[in-house]
Design an enzyme around this catalytic site. Structure first.
Site, PDB file in Angstrom:
ATOM      1  N   GLU A  83       2.577  -5.645  -4.444  1.00 30.22           N
ATOM      2  CA  GLU A  83       2.753  -6.236  -3.106  1.00 30.22           C
ATOM      3  C   GLU A  83       4.139  -5.962  -2.527  1.00 30.22           C
ATOM      4  O   GLU A  83       4.244  -5.664  -1.338  1.00 30.22           O
ATOM      5  CB  GLU A  83       2.518  -7.749  -3.167  1.00 30.22           C
ATOM      6  CG  GLU A  83       1.085  -8.164  -3.491  1.00 30.22           C
ATOM      7  CD  GLU A  83       0.046  -7.760  -2.421  1.00 30.22           C
ATOM      8  OE1 GLU A  83      -1.143  -7.973  -2.670  1.00 30.22           O
ATOM      9  OE2 GLU A  83       0.429  -7.219  -1.356  1.00 30.22           O
TER      10      GLU A  83
ATOM     11  N   HIS B 272      -4.145  -5.135   5.983  1.00 28.13           N
ATOM     12  CA  HIS B 272      -3.282  -5.312   4.804  1.00 28.13           C
ATOM     13  C   HIS B 272      -3.864  -4.541   3.616  1.00 28.13           C
ATOM     14  O   HIS B 272      -3.162  -3.789   2.946  1.00 28.13           O
ATOM     15  CB  HIS B 272      -3.160  -6.789   4.425  1.00 28.13           C
ATOM     16  CG  HIS B 272      -2.514  -6.978   3.079  1.00 28.13           C
ATOM     17  ND1 HIS B 272      -1.161  -6.922   2.882  1.00 28.13           N
ATOM     18  CD2 HIS B 272      -3.071  -7.159   1.849  1.00 28.13           C
ATOM     19  CE1 HIS B 272      -0.894  -7.084   1.586  1.00 28.13           C
ATOM     20  NE2 HIS B 272      -2.037  -7.226   0.937  1.00 28.13           N
TER      21      HIS B 272
END
Ligand code: HBI
Ligand code: FE
Length: 290
Positions: free
Chosen positions: A178, A132
């Site tokens: 994000e 991630h």
């Protein structure tokens, strides 16, 4: 349950950490299986992101040689990234306290989880692991305007620590860093790390008719709640990284004043004045004063 000392997450959690929460990546300690897991995650997501990620992300993945086999060595990665925007990637074992996180960003250091998800978490992991953080976040740090935005975010975070505005700032991070989308000439593209590192949300964010897609507006984003356990119900769309930086490179105090009188919005709520790019199938207006 795999032998705990094999799982990199436990190796790093028990490793000594510095005052700034950084640890030694100890690149030699990754197992062959973990390197192979990175390669499989990388190959699958690269395929999905063709035509879906913004060109800046795809180009940066090439420039940073993320395609090389195995989990990236943060020191070698930081040399390449440093040459582009002066940023470094520093290894951490887990989430770090907000003030530590902001301090790193304000000093052009991105704290990236050094552990990689277990096989059982191949498709989804809650905490930010190396896939991630490095695959999702690091490519955009090669873009000068976005890198400046991230550094300004860190500085803004340090300033906001004492003022109870963190939740507003966290929303800005959430809906850009994000889960941000960008309008390109040939359509919407992804730049947010949470989407870039998610096979399903990479498709959902661009192709589903259920979420709203609304033009980025700083106070509007800072009013909007978000969910952490499902796909986003609203995506905010920027015109360019320059315009994101321009809209955010300002004194937030006036925005905070406005926010004190403006009601929070639910993740799928639309508000008067929204520049709506696509209506979500579940969108709703409320007659709350705006
Ligand atoms: N720590 N390692 C790490 N990575 C993050 O993304 C992170 C964090 N601490 C706090 C945090 N993110 C968010 O609360 C920011 O909005 C501050
Ligand atoms: Fe993240």
């Amino acid at each position: 349950m795999l032998d705990e000392k094999v799982e990199s997450r436990y190796r790093y959690r028990n490793a000594p950490k510095n005052a700034d929460y950084t640890i030694d990546q100890d690149w030699q300690s990754y197992t062959e299986d973990e390197h192979k897991r990175w390669d499989r995650l990388y190959a699958r997501q690269q395929e999905i992101l063709q035509g879906r990620a913004c060109p800046q992300v795809l180009e940066a993945m090439e420039k940073l040689k993320l395609s090389e086999a195995g989990i990236p060595d943060f020191e070698k990665l930081s040399e390449k990234l440093g040459a582009l925007t002066g940023w470094k990637v520093v290894p951490v074992a887990d989430l770090v306290p907000d003030e530590v996180f902001f301090e790193h960003l304000a000093n052009k250091r991105f704290p990236a989880g050094a552990f990689i998800r277990s096989e059982a978490e191949f498709d989804y992991i809650e905490e930010p692991d190396v896939f991630h953080d490095v695959f999702g976040h690091v490519p955009m740090l090669a873009n000068p305007e976005f890198a400046s935005f991230m550094q300004a975010y860190g500085e803004g975070g340090l300033k906001a620590l004492g003022s109870g505005q963190l939740h507003n700032l966290a929303r800005l991070y959430w809906y850009t860093v994000e889960f941000g989308l960008i309008q390109m000439d040939d359509g919407l593209r992804i730049y947010g790390a949470g989407i870039l590192s998610s096979p399903e949300e990479s498709k959902f964010s661009l192709e589903s008719d259920s979420p709203n897609r609304i033009a980025f507006n700083l106070p509007r984003v800072m009013r909007t709640n978000y969910r952490i356990d499902d796909f986003q119900e609203t995506y905010f769309v920027i015109d360019s990284f320059e315009s994101l930086l321009e809209q955010c490179y300002r004194d937030f105090d006036s925005v905070y004043d406005y926010l004190r009188s403006a009601a929070d919005l639910a993740p799928s709520e639309l508000a008067p004045g929204d520049d709506i790019i696509t209506y979500g199938t579940h969108a709703y207006f409320t007659n709350k004063a705006n």
